[in-house]
Design a protein around this motif. Sequence first.
Motif, PDB file in Angstrom:
ATOM      1  N   VAL A 329      45.322  32.965  46.601  1.00 19.36           N
ATOM      2  CA  VAL A 329      44.543  32.436  45.662  1.00 19.36           C
ATOM      3  C   VAL A 329      43.264  31.865  46.025  1.00 19.36           C
ATOM      4  CG1 VAL A 329      44.562  30.887  43.795  1.00 19.36           C
ATOM      5  CG2 VAL A 329      46.674  31.846  44.355  1.00 19.36           C
ATOM      6  N   ALA A 330      43.300  31.096  47.040  1.00 22.94           N
ATOM      7  CA  ALA A 330      42.023  30.499  47.651  1.00 22.94           C
ATOM      8  C   ALA A 330      41.104  31.670  47.920  1.00 22.94           C
ATOM      9  CB  ALA A 330      42.443  29.579  48.912  1.00 22.94           C
ATOM     10  N   ASP A 331      41.565  32.561  48.638  1.00 25.15           N
ATOM     11  CA  ASP A 331      40.974  33.584  49.124  1.00 25.15           C
ATOM     12  C   ASP A 331      40.317  34.526  47.991  1.00 25.15           C
ATOM     13  OD1 ASP A 331      39.974  35.111  51.570  1.00 25.15           O
ATOM     14  OD2 ASP A 331      41.619  36.681  51.136  1.00 25.15           O
ATOM     15  N   LEU A 332      41.122  34.643  47.079  1.00 26.26           N
ATOM     16  CA  LEU A 332      40.485  35.344  45.728  1.00 26.26           C
ATOM     17  C   LEU A 332      39.430  34.868  45.106  1.00 26.26           C
ATOM     18  CD1 LEU A 332      40.521  37.494  43.435  1.00 26.26           C
ATOM     19  CD2 LEU A 332      42.188  36.147  42.403  1.00 26.26           C
ATOM     20  N   ILE A 333      39.546  33.267  44.974  1.00 23.36           N
ATOM     21  CA  ILE A 333      38.431  32.478  44.494  1.00 23.36           C
ATOM     22  C   ILE A 333      37.362  32.454  45.167  1.00 23.36           C
ATOM     23  CG2 ILE A 333      37.772  30.239  43.551  1.00 23.36           C
ATOM     24  CD1 ILE A 333      40.589  30.067  42.723  1.00 23.36           C
ATOM     25  N   THR A 334      37.367  32.298  46.492  1.00 23.18           N
ATOM     26  CA  THR A 334      36.270  32.225  47.353  1.00 23.18           C
ATOM     27  C   THR A 334      35.411  33.556  47.694  1.00 23.18           C
ATOM     28  OG1 THR A 334      37.513  32.354  49.464  1.00 23.18           O
ATOM     29  CG2 THR A 334      37.002  30.162  48.525  1.00 23.18           C
ATOM     30  N   ASN A 335      36.226  34.498  47.954  1.00 24.61           N
ATOM     31  CA  ASN A 335      35.814  35.960  48.787  1.00 24.61           C
ATOM     32  C   ASN A 335      35.584  36.873  47.427  1.00 24.61           C
ATOM     33  OD1 ASN A 335      35.496  34.824  51.045  1.00 24.61           O
ATOM     34  ND2 ASN A 335      37.580  35.584  51.804  1.00 24.61           N
ATOM     35  N   GLY A 336      36.306  36.530  46.442  1.00 26.25           N
ATOM     36  CA  GLY A 336      36.273  37.525  45.335  1.00 26.25           C
ATOM     37  C   GLY A 336      35.285  36.893  44.299  1.00 26.25           C
ATOM     38  N   VAL A 337      35.939  35.872  43.603  1.00 22.99           N
ATOM     39  CA  VAL A 337      35.165  35.425  42.378  1.00 22.99           C
ATOM     40  C   VAL A 337      33.786  34.680  42.727  1.00 22.99           C
ATOM     41  CG1 VAL A 337      35.278  33.661  40.549  1.00 22.99           C
ATOM     42  CG2 VAL A 337      37.147  35.020  41.050  1.00 22.99           C
ATOM     43  N   LEU A 338      33.807  33.672  43.586  1.00 22.66           N
ATOM     44  CA  LEU A 338      32.523  32.903  43.976  1.00 22.66           C
ATOM     45  C   LEU A 338      31.449  34.134  44.611  1.00 22.66           C
ATOM     46  CD1 LEU A 338      33.678  29.699  45.040  1.00 22.66           C
ATOM     47  CD2 LEU A 338      32.734  30.133  42.902  1.00 22.66           C
ATOM     48  N   ALA A 339      31.962  34.814  45.647  1.00 21.95           N
ATOM     49  CA  ALA A 339      31.021  35.730  46.220  1.00 21.95           C
ATOM     50  C   ALA A 339      30.521  36.795  45.163  1.00 21.95           C
ATOM     51  CB  ALA A 339      31.756  36.499  47.179  1.00 21.95           C
ATOM     52  N   GLY A 340      31.204  36.934  44.305  1.00 19.40           N
ATOM     53  CA  GLY A 340      30.577  37.761  43.111  1.00 19.40           C
ATOM     54  C   GLY A 340      29.775  37.137  42.428  1.00 19.40           C
ATOM     55  N   LEU A 341      30.179  35.916  41.806  1.00 23.01           N
ATOM     56  CA  LEU A 341      28.931  34.920  40.932  1.00 23.01           C
ATOM     57  C   LEU A 341      27.876  34.742  41.929  1.00 23.01           C
ATOM     58  CD1 LEU A 341      30.160  34.153  38.518  1.00 23.01           C
ATOM     59  CD2 LEU A 341      30.494  31.809  39.357  1.00 23.01           C
ATOM     60  N   GLY A 342      27.957  34.514  42.978  1.00 23.58           N
ATOM     61  CA  GLY A 342      26.934  34.203  43.935  1.00 23.58           C
ATOM     62  C   GLY A 342      25.759  35.329  43.815  1.00 23.58           C
ATOM     63  N   GLY A 343      26.443  36.510  43.892  1.00 23.63           N
ATOM     64  CA  GLY A 343      25.585  37.638  43.822  1.00 23.63           C
ATOM     65  C   GLY A 343      24.880  37.965  42.569  1.00 23.63           C
ATOM     66  N   VAL A 344      25.289  37.521  41.611  1.00 20.37           N
ATOM     67  CA  VAL A 344      24.829  37.408  40.207  1.00 20.37           C
ATOM     68  C   VAL A 344      23.545  36.429  40.076  1.00 20.37           C
ATOM     69  CG1 VAL A 344      25.124  37.325  37.716  1.00 20.37           C
ATOM     70  CG2 VAL A 344      26.849  38.496  39.064  1.00 20.37           C
ATOM     71  N   LEU A 345      24.110  35.283  40.437  1.00 21.09           N
ATOM     72  CA  LEU A 345      23.097  34.017  40.202  1.00 21.09           C
ATOM     73  C   LEU A 345      21.906  34.106  40.961  1.00 21.09           C
ATOM     74  CD1 LEU A 345      25.889  31.138  39.714  1.00 21.09           C
ATOM     75  CD2 LEU A 345      24.602  32.518  38.055  1.00 21.09           C
ATOM     76  N   VAL A 346      22.021  34.603  42.249  1.00 17.94           N
ATOM     77  CA  VAL A 346      20.915  34.709  43.130  1.00 17.94           C
ATOM     78  C   VAL A 346      19.909  35.592  42.745  1.00 17.94           C
ATOM     79  CG1 VAL A 346      21.536  36.423  44.686  1.00 17.94           C
ATOM     80  CG2 VAL A 346      20.708  34.335  45.642  1.00 17.94           C
ATOM     81  N   PHE A 347      20.117  36.395  41.718  1.00 15.33           N
ATOM     82  CA  PHE A 347      18.930  37.229  41.123  1.00 15.33           C
ATOM     83  C   PHE A 347      18.216  36.605  40.004  1.00 15.33           C
ATOM     84  CE2 PHE A 347      21.326  41.352  41.534  1.00 15.33           C
ATOM     85  CZ  PHE A 347      20.460  42.147  42.297  1.00 15.33           C
ATOM     86  N   ILE A 348      18.604  35.541  39.783  1.00 15.79           N
ATOM     87  CA  ILE A 348      17.524  34.870  38.731  1.00 15.79           C
ATOM     88  C   ILE A 348      16.329  34.665  39.029  1.00 15.79           C
ATOM     89  CG2 ILE A 348      17.855  32.779  36.974  1.00 15.79           C
ATOM     90  CD1 ILE A 348      20.730  32.974  37.022  1.00 15.79           C
ATOM     91  N   PRO A 349      16.031  33.859  39.905  1.00 12.34           N
ATOM     92  CA  PRO A 349      14.623  33.757  40.345  1.00 12.34           C
ATOM     93  C   PRO A 349      13.658  34.894  40.246  1.00 12.34           C
ATOM     94  CG  PRO A 349      16.177  32.630  41.818  1.00 12.34           C
ATOM     95  CD  PRO A 349      17.073  33.487  41.105  1.00 12.34           C
ATOM     96  N   GLN A 350      14.274  35.845  40.903  1.00 14.71           N
ATOM     97  CA  GLN A 350      13.338  37.199  40.938  1.00 14.71           C
ATOM     98  C   GLN A 350      13.117  37.765  39.703  1.00 14.71           C
ATOM     99  OE1 GLN A 350      15.908  39.265  43.938  1.00 14.71           O
ATOM    100  NE2 GLN A 350      14.338  38.830  45.518  1.00 14.71           N
TER     101      GLN A 350
END
Lengths: 708, 110
Positions: A329-350
């Motif tokens: 569960v922790a692995d899915l949230i950190t390495n699946g969901v949060l990693a993916g979410l980070g990949g989306v949000l990091v685009f916003i400034p550009q």
Amino acid sequence: MPSNQHLTLALVGNPNAGKSTLFNLLTGLRQKVGNFPGVTVEKKIGTFSLESGKQCKLIDLPGTYSLYPKSLDERVVFDTLYNYVAPDYPQLIIVVADASNLKRNLLLFTQVADLGLPVVLVLNMIDVASRAGITIDEQILSKSLGLPVIKLNSRNGEGVGQLKKLLENPPTAVQRKLFDTNVFAPALVAEVKAEFGLKSDYLAFHLAQQYGGMTTITESQRQWLNDATTRLGFTGQSFQAAETIARYSVISKLVASAVTLQEQSQSRWTYRLDNYFVHKYWGFAIFMGILFLLFQAIYTWASYPMDLIDFGMSALSDLVKAILPDGPVADLITNGVLAGLGGVLVFIPQIAILFAFISVLEETGYMARVVFIMDRLMRRFGLNGKSVVPLISGVACAVPAIMSTRGIDNQRDRLVSIFVTPLMSCSARLPVFTVLIALVVPNVHWLGLFNLQGLALMGLYLVGFFSALVSAKVLHSILVRSKKVEQTSFFVLELPPYKVPKWSNVGYTIVNSVKSFVFEAGKVILAISIVLWVLASYGPGDSIEVATSKAQASYVATSDSAMSEATVVQAAKLEASYAGRLGKLIEPAIRPLGFDWKIGIALVTSFAAREVFIGTMSTIYSLGDDAENTQGVLARMQAERDPETGGPMYTPALAFSLLVFYLFAMQCMSTLAVTYRETNSWQWPMAQLIYMTGLAWIASWLVFMALS
Amino acid sequence: MVMIDFWSLGVTLQLRISLDKTGLTKSNSQSNSTMPNRQKLASTLKQGETGVIDGFSNEGLSLKLLEMGLLPGSEITLVRSAPMGDPLYFHVAGYNLSLRKDEASTVLLR
């Protein structure tokens, strides 16, 4: 009046009449961007409420000079105004006219008014008009037209209150004839009116001329109109010129009675600026300078907020790891969901910076000059000046860029533009470029001024741009030879006066683009990150367990000091997983480019969207991490070792090969889907997929061979 | 209400446009070969020069140009040309308009 009553309104007007500014002014952030049914023309709908509590829904229709469409964008206007059974059918049309160029703007107004729909005329840019010495008596105009006329300045909101007050008790439809169709085709107009149950002669007249391309009538209706026009010998086009001239003569009389023109030394600002902006040498130099500034901005300015987002996501990830017990569960949230979410949000400034630039260039009127100075050059490559806009927008995202080719009236130029736009380096490639450049290009300043990494990035964009031009040239000559696509080409471009951008408009453009990125592309990216986590964490049957014990056994045997046991075991696990098998499956095809199966996994997942590359890489490499290690993907890739040589995995040869692959390859499902929608055939997206991926393979192979 | 005699206007217009069409094809072929300066075209204006629009030689394009306010009898000024000589930058009907050279050559001047 009940407060929950809805009023649906449509905005109609010439391009550059300030329609979007009025739309933003009325609706603020309460706007939604979608598509008109059946077509991919952008449809903006916003809502606002009046003082009485009455709710209004406002539809922004594409800008046009006339109800007779010259491009697919413009077709939407009449189709929407005709389609009275649609749920969003407007109860009132607001025609926005540029008061500083009243005659030309009133042409469209007289056409819309004659359709017999309730209409309000808004005289916008009243400040510009008065500076040009134009005084308009709206009372006289209103009296002679028999409908409300409102003076407005959408830049500062003057007159909006008056418009809103009017909407409390909107005017009803009046059948008026500023132009009488009975001059041309009385018999046909009468028949069409009876058959379709229309009240307006002019609506019937339009139907008889436009039925061929309309999207809002049935096939049997089209057939009936075809029969009727043939039977009565009606040839639509031959009346249009006479109608336009007749309308202008009505307009001249209207304007003569309501407008006083004070002789005044005309503002020469626009001409003075154009001495530089469209100058033989300065023009190109300024344009290159603006592009240079744009890329430096995307590269350097965006890095601060991006670091902040990265930092925030890492902190959040750490927090989750600290709270939740170790496990799937922790692995899915950190390495699946949060990693993916980070990949989306990091685009916003550009994305925000890019759209800010594009929006400012459009707001100021400079974009039209770019089209003007680039046309000749672009024509050499089988494109036209208007292709510059989709190509530049392609730097943000090919999907809206391909949609924006609808402004190109020449069908052949349009197809060529659609085909080559995805070769422009879109923002989804940017993170891939950023990470790979950071791996192999030193972060130093050349001549103490230009960041070397920024220059490398600009170089990649230029290579993409020139490959798009060359591809366009090739495709153009193929199309000319096959003579498959007939062409009727109008360039005809208004060069609006220069204006200081209205910053709130720039703001709305940024918000809308970021919103659509986060919610449209973000959904896909997040979903893929989760799927990927599953694929990388599980394998068929007990293969993962088998691989784990095998790796543990062999580790003890060889005791390689360069890698810890955990890393070796994780690598073995990944290799045994579904993702690893997929990567291995395509490895033979990408081995000549220097890629291994791990990069293969990233290539496979990137097909959904390129930006997934970074997420994939961090998912793949983070699987080996322990809880304290949340370094960025860059550090992980730097640490990655080549299993054969023991040296760094990401050598310059591999990194540049990968850069070139991402530069050319068609790795975007959304682009293929939008190409299919726009060309209405699978031939074009398939050709794009094969051509671009083939080009990528060959170019990467050449680069890898040359550098290694 | 503004009234206007549409019928007569329409007829004279159609006559003039069809006349223009025939006259134009001729003048175009001539301008390309033997007599280059017989018919003045918007594309042959010099920088800063103003002409008066007489008619059009391309029916499809003329519909668009009419809608953009290029009416017979109105003035058209060449402001400048693009860096590579094409397209052209005109001032017409109170605003600035860019036409390609071949498009401007369908605008006949008096």
